[in-house]
Design a protein around this motif. Structure first.
Motif, mmCIF file in Angstrom:
data_model
loop_
_atom_site.group_PDB
_atom_site.id
_atom_site.type_symbol
_atom_site.label_atom_id
_atom_site.label_comp_id
_atom_site.label_asym_id
_atom_site.label_seq_id
_atom_site.Cartn_x
_atom_site.Cartn_y
_atom_site.Cartn_z
ATOM 1 N N SER A 191 2.538 -2.852 -2.157
ATOM 2 C CA SER A 191 2.499 -3.634 -3.233
ATOM 3 C C SER A 191 3.450 -5.094 -3.124
ATOM 4 O O SER A 191 2.991 -6.238 -3.601
ATOM 5 N N GLU B 46 2.961 2.623 -0.101
ATOM 6 C CA GLU B 46 2.565 2.211 -1.450
ATOM 7 C C GLU B 46 3.449 0.775 -1.743
ATOM 8 O O GLU B 46 3.277 -0.326 -2.323
ATOM 9 N N ARG C 7 1.389 -7.448 -0.988
ATOM 10 C CA ARG C 7 0.230 -8.040 -1.920
ATOM 11 C C ARG C 7 0.948 -9.251 -2.786
ATOM 12 O O ARG C 7 0.428 -10.324 -3.096
ATOM 13 N N GLU D 231 -3.722 0.894 -0.468
ATOM 14 C CA GLU D 231 -2.808 1.515 -1.296
ATOM 15 C C GLU D 231 -3.972 2.508 -1.993
ATOM 16 O O GLU D 231 -3.250 3.674 -2.302
#
Lengths: 589, 157
Positions: A134, A130, A137, A70
């Protein structure tokens, strides 16, 4: 005794029990130790705590890489690598042993959910870096938490397992230690039993040796010869006395067959004794002759044979030999004495028998005498009595001639009685052996002539013809010879038919002098012939004539006393008796 | 002999450059080797003499057939000289292995299990496999940690 055998049973049983205990405890300990060893090998392979830690690290590295991406400090390839690593951890956890462990700590469901999640991540749609990072994650958030929880549980499970395992080991070891102590105790008991039995065995050995020495001493110092053989007949023992008796040393005898040691042992009776002893029978032999090499006359020995046995069977035979020469000599002397005594007794018995016979013949004599008296004496007595009665009746009326006649008859009868008594007594004396006879050479012719003359004188009407050589020398007692002839001639005259002639023929030949006296009478009935010479026997033809039946008996007895005989010759008509007498030595016929 | 082998290896290295067009490098060998650090692509490694091994593992059930090459062949090829090899994995796991292991046992570096290539998402692409079932002494926790999967580096020391 009972106490001792009980004790020995105890000392026998104790080591056996100890050995059994030893074996059982050893097996027990071995099994325990093998089990511990196997546990150690298998159980040492798990290390789930490390697996969880590695997995958590992989998850966190992936998260970290995503964060860096990221920030633009990591590229897609690195994320792919970290993702693959995490996948590999999940794959590992889903594989065999690891999966089972996860299930066992109760996290199987969670793992399945995470596996699904990870599969879903692989198929995430492509998008802006991104946004995608995300979302990735966010998707990865449960992984570290899961692995931390799993590590926690793995630690507790492994410690529990380890603690349990150690406890098991301790338990096994404790049991093994107890087993080893038991083994030590059993070993100590065994050692003690060994020492005690060794001591006992030594003591028993000592006693046995002493007993053996003692029996050896007994055998050696025995006065009896002792030899032993084994079942093959080989000599195994030969004591000093035996060596002295047999003249063979022990070194020569022991080991050789007994028959080879000395010929004495090869005799059938002794071989038989040994054989029977080997068959279990005890026997003995008395006074066996033993010829030694140097001596002519044998010694005599007594032998006894016995079997020798051990607990179960016959192992040989033992022979005891005793010198019995003295006894043999004593026995022989006894036998001789006995024989002499027996001879003596027989002699005495014979004499006693003779005496008894004489006694009984005397008794017979009296009995016969009485019978004879009642029979033979009655008639002369009656004759004498009647003659005397008549004389008495006639009294003074009797003339001298009549008196002389009647007295003459009475006297004749009395003379006959006297003769009867004489001849009877004579016969008895002969039979009792009281009459002896001389033997002297003399001429029989004058004696025969004199006897015939006397007979003619006594009985005037008698006719006697004499045939005789010039001389007939004989060996005799003249008185007896005369008596014999008198008996025979008077007998011939008595039984001759009235008016007939009696012949007397004297003849000399090589056998001796024979005098045949015969008449032409009725002869003697054949049944009477064999008995005619018996004392007091009177033939059938003598009925009605006076006599005692001893005439011929006396004649024969007297003739035999002089070495001659009187016999009845076989004859068809009349009767011929023959007197035979021996000639003197050197006299020619 | 050792020099001969090394010499041959050096010749082959010269003839066959590492990390050519065969694909991405999967194994990097460093340390005491002839000719300096070298990287190998999977296809290059497949050119090494193939070795197969059937064994069970501590992280799977049952036995598996592994296909790969002998570790000692690789060490000979790179002209390695040293007592220890430090093997490292993609997740930075590292372990020292004595070189004698590769001489004493037919230790292979597997690139396939049961005929299927080992994937990076599983235990691939390379997995050090010991002949565990053939030698009982290898059935030991101290050998188990030498089974490096996702093998990525070897340093000869």
């Amino acid at each position: 005794m009972t106490g001792r055998s009980g004790g020995s049973a105890f000392w026998l049983a104790l080591p056996l029990v100890a050995v059994a205990a030893f074996a059982v405890l050893l097996t027990f300990s071995l099994v325990r130790m093998i089990r511990v060893e196997a546990d150690m090998r298998v159980e040492a392979e798990q290390n789930m705590l490390w697996v969880m830690h590695q997995s958590e690290a992989a998850a966190r590295r992936l998260g970290e890489t995503v964060l860096l991406a990221e920030l633009g400090e990591a590229d897609t390839a690195e994320i792919a690598l970290r993702l693959d690593i995490l996948r590999s951890r999940i794959a590992l956890l889903n594989d065999g042993p690891q999966r089972r462990f996860v299930d066992s700590i109760g996290l199987g469901g969670d793992l399945d959910r995470l596996t699904g999640l990870l599969g879903a991540i692989g198929t995430l749609p492509e998008g802006a870096g991104e946004i995608r990072a995300s979302r990735l994650r966010a998707a990865l958030a449960p992984f570290p938490t899961f692995f931390a929880r799993a590590a926690n549980k793995a630690m507790i499970a492994e410690w529990d397992e380890l603690g349990g395992r150690l406890e098991t080991y301790r338990d096994q070891l404790r049991k093994t230690i107890a087993g080893l102590i038991g083994i030590m105790v059993a070993g100590a008991i065994l050692a003690a039993a060994l020492v005690i039995s060794l001591r006992n065995s030594r003591r028993r050995n000592r006693m046995l040796r002493r007993a053996r020495d003692f029996s050896g001493l007994l055998i050696a110092s025995s006065g009896e010869g002792i030899a032993a053989v084994d079942t093959a007949g080989r000599c195994t023992l030969w004591n000093g006395a035996m060596a002295a008796m047999m003249g063979r040393r022990a070194e020569q005898a022991v080991g050789s067959p007994l028959a080879k040691v000395a010929g004495f042992f090869d005799v059938a009776a002794i071989r038989d004794g040994v054989t029977r002893a080997l068959a279990g029978e005890s026997t003995q032999l008395q006074l066996q002759p033993l010829f030694r090499d140097t001596e002519e006359t044998p010694d005599h020995v007594d032998l006894r044979f016995f079997p020798m046995r051990d607990e179960t069977r016959i192992v040989g035979a033992i022979i005891f030999m005793q010198d019995a020469s003295d006894r043999y000599a004593a026995d022989r002397k006894d036998a001789e004495t006995r024989a002499r005594l027996e001879h003596l007794v027989a002699e005495r018995t014979r004499k006693l028998d003779d005496a008894l016979r004489r006694e009984s013949s005397a008794a017979d004599l009296y009995r016969n005498f009485a019978a004879m008296i009642s029979h033979q004496f009655r008639t002369p007595l009656a004759v004498a009595d009647s003659a005397l009665q008549r004389l008495i009746r006639r009294g003074s009326r009797a003339d001298p001639d009549e008196v002389a006649d009647r007295a003459g008859r009475a006297r004749g009868a009395i003379a006959g009685l006297t003769r009867l008594v004489d001849s009877t007594l004579h016969a008895a004396r002969i039979e009792a052996g009281e009459v002896g006879a001389r033997r002297e050479p003399c001429d029989l012719v004058p004696i025969v002539t004199a006897v015939c003359d006397q007979q003619r004188a006594a009985v005037p009407e008698t006719r006697i013809s004499i045939t005789a050589p010039a001389a007939a020398p004989v060996l005799c007692d003249p008185a007896h010879a005369e008596q014999v002839l008198k008996n025979m001639v008077s007998n011939a005259v008595k039984y001759a038919p009235p008016g007939s002639e009696v012949s007397v023929a004297l003849r000399v030949d090589a056998q001796g002098v024979h005098c045949d006296i015969g008449n032409s009478g009725a002869g003697i009935a054949p049944p009477d012939r064999p008995r005619i010479f018996e004392r007091n026997f009177r033939g059938a033809n003598s009925v009605g004539s006076p006599g005692t039946g001893v005439g011929l008996f006396i004649a024969r007895a007297l003739a035999r006393m002089q070495g001659g005989d009187v016999a009845l010759l076989p004859c068809d008509d009349g009767t011929v008796f023959r007197l035979s007498l021996r000639q003197p030595e050197g006299a020619a016929p | 002999m050792r020099n001969g082998v090394t010499g041959l290896a050096m010749f082959m290295m010269a003839a066959m450059p590492a990390a050519a067009d065969d694909g991405p490098a999967v194994l990097r060998v460093t340390g005491n080797i002839a000719g300096g650090p070298a990287s190998f692509a999977l296809d290059t490694l497949r050119d090494l003499p193939e070795a197969t091994l059937e064994t069970s593992t501590v992280v799977t059930d049952g036995t598996h057939r592994f296909t790969g090459f002998l570790m000692r062949d690789l060490l000979d090829r790179v002209g390695a000289s040293g007592d220890h090899v430090t093997a490292s994995a993609l997740n930075d796991y590292a372990v020292d292995i004595p070189v004698s292991d590769f001489r004493d046992y037919d230790v292979i570096v597997a690139y396939a299990m049961d005929g299927a290539p080992l994937e990076r998402a599983d235990k691939g692409p390379l997995w050090i496999v010991y002949p565990r079932d053939d030698h009982t002494e290898l059935q030991d926790i101290r050998f188990d940690y030498r089974w490096v999967w996702q093998l990525s580096g070897l340093e000869i020391r």
